[in-house]
Motif scaffolding. Structure first.
Motif, PDB file in Angstrom:
ATOM      1  N   UNK A  94      -9.899   0.259  28.515  1.00 38.60           N
ATOM      2  CA  UNK A  94      -8.978   0.256  29.651  1.00 38.60           C
ATOM      3  C   UNK A  94      -8.192   1.558  29.749  1.00 38.60           C
ATOM      4  N   UNK A  95      -7.955   2.187  28.608  1.00 42.70           N
ATOM      5  CA  UNK A  95      -7.125   3.392  28.576  1.00 42.70           C
ATOM      6  C   UNK A  95      -7.857   4.629  29.084  1.00 42.70           C
ATOM      7  N   UNK A  96      -9.176   4.685  28.938  1.00 41.14           N
ATOM      8  CA  UNK A  96      -9.931   5.898  29.272  1.00 41.14           C
ATOM      9  C   UNK A  96      -9.714   6.380  30.712  1.00 41.14           C
ATOM     10  N   UNK A  97      -9.772   5.508  31.725  1.00 42.48           N
ATOM     11  CA  UNK A  97      -9.512   6.005  33.088  1.00 42.48           C
ATOM     12  C   UNK A  97      -8.110   6.589  33.245  1.00 42.48           C
ATOM     13  N   UNK A  98      -7.150   6.020  32.534  1.00 44.08           N
ATOM     14  CA  UNK A  98      -5.792   6.558  32.574  1.00 44.08           C
ATOM     15  C   UNK A  98      -5.760   7.966  31.980  1.00 44.08           C
ATOM     16  N   UNK A  99      -6.476   8.146  30.888  1.00 44.82           N
ATOM     17  CA  UNK A  99      -6.520   9.450  30.233  1.00 44.82           C
ATOM     18  C   UNK A  99      -7.112  10.496  31.176  1.00 44.82           C
ATOM     19  N   UNK A 100      -8.187  10.147  31.868  1.00 42.88           N
ATOM     20  CA  UNK A 100      -8.772  11.094  32.826  1.00 42.88           C
ATOM     21  C   UNK A 100      -7.762  11.460  33.910  1.00 42.88           C
ATOM     22  N   UNK A 101      -7.027  10.467  34.377  1.00 43.76           N
ATOM     23  CA  UNK A 101      -6.009  10.707  35.400  1.00 43.76           C
ATOM     24  C   UNK A 101      -4.909  11.620  34.862  1.00 43.76           C
ATOM     25  N   UNK A 102      -4.441  11.348  33.644  1.00 41.89           N
ATOM     26  CA  UNK A 102      -3.374  12.163  33.063  1.00 41.89           C
ATOM     27  C   UNK A 102      -3.826  13.605  32.868  1.00 41.89           C
ATOM     28  N   UNK A 103      -5.067  13.785  32.425  1.00 41.89           N
ATOM     29  CA  UNK A 103      -5.562  15.131  32.188  1.00 41.89           C
ATOM     30  C   UNK A 103      -5.731  15.934  33.482  1.00 41.89           C
ATOM     31  N   UNK A 104      -5.800  15.238  34.600  1.00 41.12           N
ATOM     32  CA  UNK A 104      -5.944  15.908  35.893  1.00 41.12           C
ATOM     33  C   UNK A 104      -4.598  16.105  36.600  1.00 41.12           C
ATOM     34  N   UNK A 105      -3.522  15.714  35.956  1.00 41.67           N
ATOM     35  CA  UNK A 105      -2.194  15.803  36.561  1.00 41.67           C
ATOM     36  C   UNK A 105      -1.767  17.258  36.765  1.00 41.67           C
ATOM     37  N   UNK A 106      -0.858  17.476  37.708  1.00 43.05           N
ATOM     38  CA  UNK A 106      -0.262  18.792  37.889  1.00 43.05           C
ATOM     39  C   UNK A 106       0.871  19.032  36.907  1.00 43.05           C
ATOM     40  N   UNK A 107       1.375  17.965  36.295  1.00 41.76           N
ATOM     41  CA  UNK A 107       2.516  18.052  35.387  1.00 41.76           C
ATOM     42  C   UNK A 107       2.049  18.452  33.984  1.00 41.76           C
ATOM     43  N   UNK A 108       2.612  19.521  33.464  1.00 41.76           N
ATOM     44  CA  UNK A 108       2.157  20.103  32.190  1.00 41.76           C
ATOM     45  C   UNK A 108       2.111  19.089  31.062  1.00 41.76           C
ATOM     46  N   UNK A 109       3.172  18.339  30.858  1.00 43.16           N
ATOM     47  CA  UNK A 109       3.240  17.478  29.690  1.00 43.16           C
ATOM     48  C   UNK A 109       2.469  16.177  29.872  1.00 43.16           C
ATOM     49  N   UNK A 110       2.161  15.813  31.118  1.00 42.79           N
ATOM     50  CA  UNK A 110       1.264  14.685  31.336  1.00 42.79           C
ATOM     51  C   UNK A 110      -0.143  15.060  30.901  1.00 42.79           C
ATOM     52  N   UNK A 111      -0.565  16.283  31.214  1.00 43.91           N
ATOM     53  CA  UNK A 111      -1.875  16.764  30.763  1.00 43.91           C
ATOM     54  C   UNK A 111      -1.915  16.812  29.233  1.00 43.91           C
ATOM     55  N   UNK A 112      -0.885  17.356  28.632  1.00 44.54           N
ATOM     56  CA  UNK A 112      -0.832  17.419  27.164  1.00 44.54           C
ATOM     57  C   UNK A 112      -0.909  16.016  26.573  1.00 44.54           C
ATOM     58  N   UNK A 113      -0.190  15.080  27.156  1.00 43.13           N
ATOM     59  CA  UNK A 113      -0.204  13.702  26.670  1.00 43.13           C
ATOM     60  C   UNK A 113      -1.607  13.108  26.757  1.00 43.13           C
ATOM     61  N   UNK A 114      -2.296  13.324  27.875  1.00 51.28           N
ATOM     62  CA  UNK A 114      -3.647  12.792  28.022  1.00 51.28           C
ATOM     63  C   UNK A 114      -4.598  13.319  26.963  1.00 51.28           C
ATOM     64  N   UNK A 115      -4.561  14.625  26.713  1.00 53.26           N
ATOM     65  CA  UNK A 115      -5.415  15.211  25.674  1.00 53.26           C
ATOM     66  C   UNK A 115      -5.026  14.652  24.311  1.00 53.26           C
ATOM     67  N   UNK A 116      -3.729  14.498  24.084  1.00 51.60           N
ATOM     68  CA  UNK A 116      -3.263  13.949  22.819  1.00 51.60           C
ATOM     69  C   UNK A 116      -3.756  12.535  22.570  1.00 51.60           C
ATOM     70  N   UNK A 117      -3.782  11.720  23.615  1.00 48.47           N
ATOM     71  CA  UNK A 117      -4.293  10.349  23.471  1.00 48.47           C
ATOM     72  C   UNK A 117      -5.792  10.353  23.176  1.00 48.47           C
ATOM     73  N   UNK A 118      -6.514  11.287  23.787  1.00 48.22           N
ATOM     74  CA  UNK A 118      -7.946  11.394  23.517  1.00 48.22           C
ATOM     75  C   UNK A 118      -8.186  11.820  22.068  1.00 48.22           C
ATOM     76  N   UNK A 119      -7.348  12.705  21.567  1.00 42.75           N
ATOM     77  CA  UNK A 119      -7.445  13.133  20.177  1.00 42.75           C
ATOM     78  C   UNK A 119      -7.071  12.013  19.211  1.00 42.75           C
ATOM     79  N   UNK A 120      -6.036  11.277  19.534  1.00 40.10           N
ATOM     80  CA  UNK A 120      -5.525  10.252  18.626  1.00 40.10           C
ATOM     81  C   UNK A 120      -6.471   9.054  18.497  1.00 40.10           C
ATOM     82  N   UNK A 121      -7.093   8.660  19.607  1.00 39.17           N
ATOM     83  CA  UNK A 121      -7.816   7.391  19.628  1.00 39.17           C
ATOM     84  C   UNK A 121      -9.335   7.493  19.733  1.00 39.17           C
ATOM     85  N   UNK A 122      -9.880   8.687  20.017  1.00 36.61           N
ATOM     86  CA  UNK A 122     -11.303   8.749  20.340  1.00 36.61           C
ATOM     87  C   UNK A 122     -12.057   9.833  19.577  1.00 36.61           C
TER      88      UNK A 122
END
Length: 238
Positions: A119-147
């Motif tokens: 369920x989280x993966x589509x959210x991660x893709x969305x976060x990584x495509x954000x214009x907001x710097x730290x939302x992108x960082x958060x998305x990559x961080x979640x991909x690193x932490x869980x996958x």
């Protein structure tokens, strides 16, 4: 007692000055000076007293933006205590646009996400495509932490490599991701650092270039999780 009053009771002015030098994107007058272990303990106390329901917790979760850095940190730690995925996702989405530094971003690491990886993966893709710097960082961080372990797929490397942004804190997270991938998924990751032959359609395979590539190798060379033979190879391709 109001949350802000409680935080000021825990204040250490020398630590506030130290934090201001470490987190340069936040003005110095927005630091109270409360250490992370104290903030985590405070979050656990608030969570326990409210039966772990975000909507019943301290008003700090409903008051955005916050005035002080420590309020943002406490907000992140409170989200980490939430166990209900639907509530957690909703509140995370609401909080992400207000994150203004790497410390708050990296402290937002809810354990409940680990139980909802598909369920989280589509959210991660969305976060990584954000214009907001730290939302992108958060998305990559979640991909690193869980996958990067049992749930790893090679395509995730392409997702991170495809992030084309100039912001320092995004590029640092990309480097951190690839250094960790070299430690955990060496065979799938090393082609991103070595020259690849063109494909049959004349296209170059995905790879890393420039600053992110160099910083990823540096971090991998500093890691105890990468063995010496692999570090020797990395030194030859720096």
């Amino acid at each position: 007692m109001m949350i802000q009053e409680k935080l000021f009771l825990l204040r250490d002015e020398k630590y506030a000055a130290f934090s201001a030098k470490l987190i340069l994107t936040v003005p110095a007058d927005r630091f109270i000076g409360v250490r992370s272990p104290q903030l985590r303990a405070f979050a656990k106390e608030l969570s326990k007293n409210s039966n772990n329901q975000i909507i019943r917790k301290s008003g700090i979760l409903g008051e955005l933006p916050h005035q002080y850095h420590e309020e943002n940190m406490l907000h992140a730690y409170l989200l980490c205590e939430e166990k209900k995925y639907a509530i957690l996702v909703e509140e995370t989405e609401r909080f992400l646009p207000y994150i203004d530094n790497w410390a708050v971003c990296d402290s937002l690491a809810p354990r409940a996400f680990a139980r909802h990886k598909e369920d989280l993966l589509p959210r991660i893709r969305k976060w990584m495509a954000s214009e907001h710097e730290y939302t992108v960082r958060f998305g990559i961080g979640m991909l690193m932490r869980h996958y990067l372990d049992a749930d790893f797929r090679p395509e995730y490397l392409r997702w991170v490599a495809a992030v084309d942004r100039e912001e320092y804190y995004i590029r640092m997270m990309q480097a951190w991701y690839f250094a960790t991938a070299l430690a955990k998924q060496w065979d799938a990751t090393i082609p991103y650092f070595t020259p690849q032959p063109p494909s049959e359609r004349g296209e170059e395979k995905s790879g890393l270039e420039g600053w992110v590539r160099g910083k990823s190798i540096q971090k991998a060379l500093e890691s105890y999780r990468v063995n010496n033979n692999r570090k020797s190879l990395l030194r030859t391709i720096r």
